[in-house]
Design an enzyme around this catalytic site. Structure first.
Site, PDB file in Angstrom:
ATOM      1  N   TYR A  93      10.919 -15.680 -41.069  1.00  0.00           N
ATOM      2  CA  TYR A  93      10.414 -17.029 -41.691  1.00  0.00           C
ATOM      3  C   TYR A  93       9.059 -16.860 -41.010  1.00  0.00           C
ATOM      4  O   TYR A  93       8.165 -16.341 -40.230  1.00  0.00           O
ATOM      5  CB  TYR A  93      10.911 -18.294 -40.054  1.00  0.00           C
ATOM      6  N   HIS A 105      16.607 -15.956 -30.067  1.00  0.00           N
ATOM      7  CA  HIS A 105      16.163 -16.531 -28.957  1.00  0.00           C
ATOM      8  C   HIS A 105      17.634 -16.019 -27.733  1.00  0.00           C
ATOM      9  O   HIS A 105      18.312 -16.078 -28.005  1.00  0.00           O
ATOM     10  CB  HIS A 105      16.157 -17.583 -28.442  1.00  0.00           C
ATOM     11  N   TYR A 127      14.764 -23.343 -39.222  1.00  0.00           N
ATOM     12  CA  TYR A 127      15.620 -23.362 -38.051  1.00  0.00           C
ATOM     13  C   TYR A 127      15.503 -24.929 -37.825  1.00  0.00           C
ATOM     14  O   TYR A 127      15.085 -25.947 -38.493  1.00  0.00           O
ATOM     15  CB  TYR A 127      14.897 -23.360 -36.625  1.00  0.00           C
ATOM     16  N   ARG A 131       8.196 -13.656 -38.358  1.00  0.00           N
ATOM     17  CA  ARG A 131       8.740 -13.478 -38.113  1.00  0.00           C
ATOM     18  C   ARG A 131       9.546 -12.284 -38.112  1.00  0.00           C
ATOM     19  O   ARG A 131      10.165 -12.346 -39.220  1.00  0.00           O
ATOM     20  CB  ARG A 131       9.360 -14.464 -36.951  1.00  0.00           C
ATOM     21  N   HIS A 140      15.142 -12.233 -36.113  1.00  0.00           N
ATOM     22  CA  HIS A 140      15.973 -12.493 -34.252  1.00  0.00           C
ATOM     23  C   HIS A 140      16.052 -13.141 -33.580  1.00  0.00           C
ATOM     24  O   HIS A 140      16.242 -14.233 -34.332  1.00  0.00           O
ATOM     25  CB  HIS A 140      13.946 -12.116 -33.329  1.00  0.00           C
TER      26      HIS A 140
HETATM   27 FE   LIG Z   1      11.846 -17.740 -33.429  1.00  0.00          FE
END
Ligand SMILES: [Fe+3]
Lengths: 226, 248
Positions: B152, B167, B113, B162, B165
């Site tokens: 990640y 959000h 991110y 995770r 995905h």
């Molecule tokens: Fe996330």
């Protein structure tokens, strides 16, 4: 013919008992008509946490302004979000939604017609990043809103809290300490204990009001199922 | 006291709520961050009144055309598997939700991110910021172009990764319809060990997973994934009449 006592044990294989009141239905459990007896509904999409990186997607430069900057009569509502250890939550987001000073909503869903109060959006989004744990929104104090049962609700703001560690938003309300008479009549507050009510009532400050939101702990805020 | 004005006897929609066994709980023990954050007391029922059945109007003016293409940022092209994500926003009555703001954010193709708190050793992409915004059209449809996010690690447990995905944040018409969620990709091998995915009750998990779409996959350009999002509907029967008196 089978009147002799000894024959009463005999089970006639063709003497089929009547259907039980609820027939066996292996799949549905109930015999249907073939027509929908309830309105068709889609399953709603399950919620998920905003996670720790919400600032990427949910930051608005104008987020905190439920009323445009400089609007006359504007107030700041500030507070902190605290966790179960009493520590500030530095990565939460709050959203607020409220009526204008006349008790009307800037929404086409208001059956009385949308509010047209100048500069008033009614909605704000604030993070608790700077300073850590603290939020602040600029707005107008809401007016009283009909409760739909012939009475008026006390001035209030609906609040959603989102954060890492919350898999769904949690919803609460902000009321105002200097509205004691209205608060005493409020249909929502009347359903709460004195201790619960205290968690929802913001105290006046120099430029508005202040209220901390406790996600857990002795003073856990009252959260609502909506 | 019986009110006589139209204001005191308002006929308001009541937004239906999925039963608890089909909703994601606020807290889930395997997701460790919930321990000190998810409220412990039972929430108090709040019947829907004016504040709950109205909601802000947040539309086109918050969105630029380029916000629907996450692959072109800072004068260059993002690295990764280009994908088209599309679908409809509906309410549980099956009605489209038009003019609804949809905000999305995601990791880059390497699973990183663009955020100060994310510093695991995967590369940042100068041409990817991971932010998209669109508004649904008159039929509730949305779509945006992006790159497929990477998985990640997140330290919740040993080898916690995770599943890929995106959000999503959505507004419907009413405060009650507000939804923040995550869209997953079909058959992700990481589902089994992810507490955020598994916090969703089993009967509802498939609703969080997109579908690969060959129909919308673009030849020599991008894979497509379809995901319909369903917000809470009202208890009105589907046979109410509209403004013209027609059966809607
Ligand atoms: Fe996330």
């Amino acid at each position: 013919m089978t009147t002799a006592e000894g024959a009463s044990q005999f089970v006639d294989p063709l003497d089929v008992p009547p259907d039980p009141a609820t027939p066996f239905q292996p799949r549905s459990g109930q015999r249907g008509t073939g027509f929908l007896t309830e309105p068709f509904r889609l399953g709603t999409t399950p919620s998920a946490t905003v996670g720790p990186y919400l600032a990427i997607g949910l930051t608005w430069p104008d987020g905190i302004w439920a009323a445009a900057e400089g609007t006359e009569g504007g107030i700041w509502i500030r507070g902190r979000v605290l966790d179960g250890a009493g520590d500030v939550v530095p990565d939460a987001m709050l959203e607020t939604w409220q009526a204008d000073p006349d008790g009307r909503f800037p929404s086409p869903e208001d059956p009385r017609g949308a509010s047209t109060h100048p500069g008033f959006r009614g909605y704000a989004r604030a993070s608790t990043v700077h300073p850590p744990g603290e939020f602040g929104i600029f707005t107008l104090k809401p007016g009283r809103v009909p409760d739909g049962e012939g009475g008026l609700q006390a001035p209030h703001i609906d609040v959603s809290v989102f954060a890492r560690g919350l898999l769904d938003r949690v919803v609460t309300r902000i009321y105002f300490a200097d509205e004691a008479a209205a608060n005493a009549e409020d249909v929502v507050l009347r359903g709460l204990t004195e201790e619960q009510r205290r968690t929802l009532v913001a105290e006046p400050t120099d430029d508005g009001y202040r209220l901390d939101i406790h996600l857990q702990g002795e003073r856990e805020t009252v959260f609502f199922a909506v | 006291m019986t009110g006589t004005t139209s204001e005191s006897r308002l006929i308001l929609p009541r937004y239906l709520r999925e039963p608890a066994e089909k909703r994601t709980p606020v807290g889930f023990p395997d997701y460790r961050s919930t321990a000190l954050r998810a409220p412990l007391r039972t929430p108090v029922d709040l019947p829907h009144r004016l504040t709950e059945v109205t909601g802000p109007v947040l539309g086109e003016d918050r969105v630029l055309p380029q916000d629907a293409d996450l692959t072109l940022r800072n004068g260059g092209e993002a690295i990764g598997q280009r994908i088209l994500v599309y679908g409809r926003v509906l309410d549980s009555d099956g009605r489209p939700v038009p003019d609804a703001l949809v905000e999305v954010w995601q990791a880059n193709a390497a699973g990183r991110y663009r955020h100060v708190a994310d510093n695991w050793p995967a590369p940042l992409d100068p041409h990817f910021d991971g932010l998209g915004r669109v508004v649904t059209d008159s039929l509730g449809r949305y779509e945006f172009m992006t790159v497929k996010p990477g998985a990640y690690p997140w330290g919740n447990h040993h080898n916690a990764w995770r599943p890929a995905h995106i959000h999503f944040s959505l507004f419907g018409r009413a405060f009650t319809q507000r939804l923040v969620t995550q869209m997953y990709f079909p058959d992700d091998p990481l589902f089994g060990q992810d507490p955020i995915f598994n916090a969703i009750p089993p009967v509802a998990r498939h609703r969080a997973v997109s579908r690969y779409s060959l129909e919308r996959t673009q030849d020599n350009w991008a894979l497509a994934f379809e995901w319909d999002i369903v917000l809470r509907g009202t208890d009105q029967t589907p046979f109410e009449t509209d403004d013209d008196g027609d059966v809607a």
